[in-house]
Design a protein around this motif. Sequence first.
Motif, PDB file in Angstrom:
ATOM      1  N   GLY A  17       0.788  -1.275   0.147  1.00  0.00           N
ATOM      2  CA  GLY A  17       0.068  -0.012  -0.091  1.00  0.00           C
ATOM      3  C   GLY A  17       0.798   1.357  -0.027  1.00  0.00           C
ATOM      4  N   ASP A  63      -2.209   1.495  -8.833  1.00  0.00           N
ATOM      5  CA  ASP A  63      -2.816   1.611  -7.156  1.00  0.00           C
ATOM      6  C   ASP A  63      -3.845   0.536  -7.017  1.00  0.00           C
ATOM      7  OD1 ASP A  63      -0.956   3.666  -6.611  1.00  0.00           O
ATOM      8  OD2 ASP A  63      -2.361   5.299  -6.776  1.00  0.00           O
ATOM      9  N   LYS A  66      -2.016  -2.574  -6.358  1.00  0.00           N
ATOM     10  CA  LYS A  66      -1.514  -3.052  -5.122  1.00  0.00           C
ATOM     11  C   LYS A  66      -2.371  -3.151  -4.012  1.00  0.00           C
ATOM     12  CE  LYS A  66      -0.876   1.686  -3.777  1.00  0.00           C
ATOM     13  NZ  LYS A  66       0.117   3.016  -3.487  1.00  0.00           N
ATOM     14  N   GLY A  67      -3.698  -2.376  -4.129  1.00  0.00           N
ATOM     15  CA  GLY A  67      -4.874  -3.024  -3.173  1.00  0.00           C
ATOM     16  C   GLY A  67      -5.349  -4.227  -3.299  1.00  0.00           C
ATOM     17  N   HIS A 103      -1.251   3.322   1.630  1.00  0.00           N
ATOM     18  CA  HIS A 103      -1.246   4.330   0.655  1.00  0.00           C
ATOM     19  C   HIS A 103      -1.264   5.725   1.271  1.00  0.00           C
ATOM     20  CE1 HIS A 103      -2.246   5.878  -3.296  1.00  0.00           C
ATOM     21  NE2 HIS A 103      -3.183   6.695  -2.614  1.00  0.00           N
ATOM     22  N   THR A 119      -6.754   2.321  -4.310  1.00  0.00           N
ATOM     23  CA  THR A 119      -6.217   1.066  -3.642  1.00  0.00           C
ATOM     24  C   THR A 119      -7.518   0.496  -3.016  1.00  0.00           C
ATOM     25  OG1 THR A 119      -4.309   2.205  -2.993  1.00  0.00           O
ATOM     26  CG2 THR A 119      -4.728   0.500  -1.815  1.00  0.00           C
TER      27      THR A 119
END
Length: 216
Positions: A17, A63, A66-67, A103, A119
Motif C-alpha cells: 500500500g 494503485d 496494489k490494493g 497508501h 487502492t
Amino acid sequence: MTFGLFLITFTGAYLLGSIPTSVWYGIGYFGVDVRQHGSGNAGATNTFRILGKRAGTIVMLIDVLKGWTATCLALLLYYFNEIGEDQLLTYKIVFGLIAIVGHIFPVFVRFKGGKGVATLLGMVLAVHGELALVCITIFILTLLASQFVSLSSILATLAFPVFSLLGVFGQPDPLLVAFGFVMFILVVITHQKNIVRLLKGNENRVDLFGESKRQV
C-alpha cells in the motif's frame, strides 16, 4: 497461525500500500513531483491533472493492483492452511485496510500519500467482485454527469454498504456491511476539503474529453 507469518503478511500488505506510485512514476518519467503541483495530493487524480490521462491511468491501475494484491495475501494464509475458509473474508478486509493505511501514510515518502480510493477499489475487487462492479458503474456515471472525482468517489463508496445491506447479491453479511460503512467514513474524512469545495461550488472538475496536457 504463527505470529511470525502473520507479521510478514501484515507488513507486506502495508508496504504494498505504501508504494507511492504517482510520486515515483512522476519523478522517474517526467522529472515532476506531483505533490508540488495541483492539489498537492500524491494520487491518481492529481496525476491526471498534472501529467495527463496516460500517466494518470497508469498510476490508477497500479494503485488498484496494489490494493488487490495486498488483500489477496489472505489467500496465501488460506492456501497454507493457516486460516480457515470462515476466516478468509476477515483477513482479506484486514490486509486491505492495512494497504489503504499504507497508501494514505506511506513509509517511503514521509507518510504523506494519497486518499486511497484506487487502492480501496482494488481491495473491494478482491473482497466482492460483483459489488465492486456496481461501485465502478456508479463512479463512472457520476463522473460523466458531474466531472467531480471527489463526489464520484464518495457516492461509489457509499454504494458498497448500501447494496450490501439491501442484500442485492444474497443474504447481507454483517461484516461486509460494517466494512463498507467504515470505508465510507474513511473516504469522507480524507475528502473533507473536497466536500467543503463542493458545498462552496468551487471544487475542481476533471475534463474527461479535453486534450491531455501536462500542467507544470
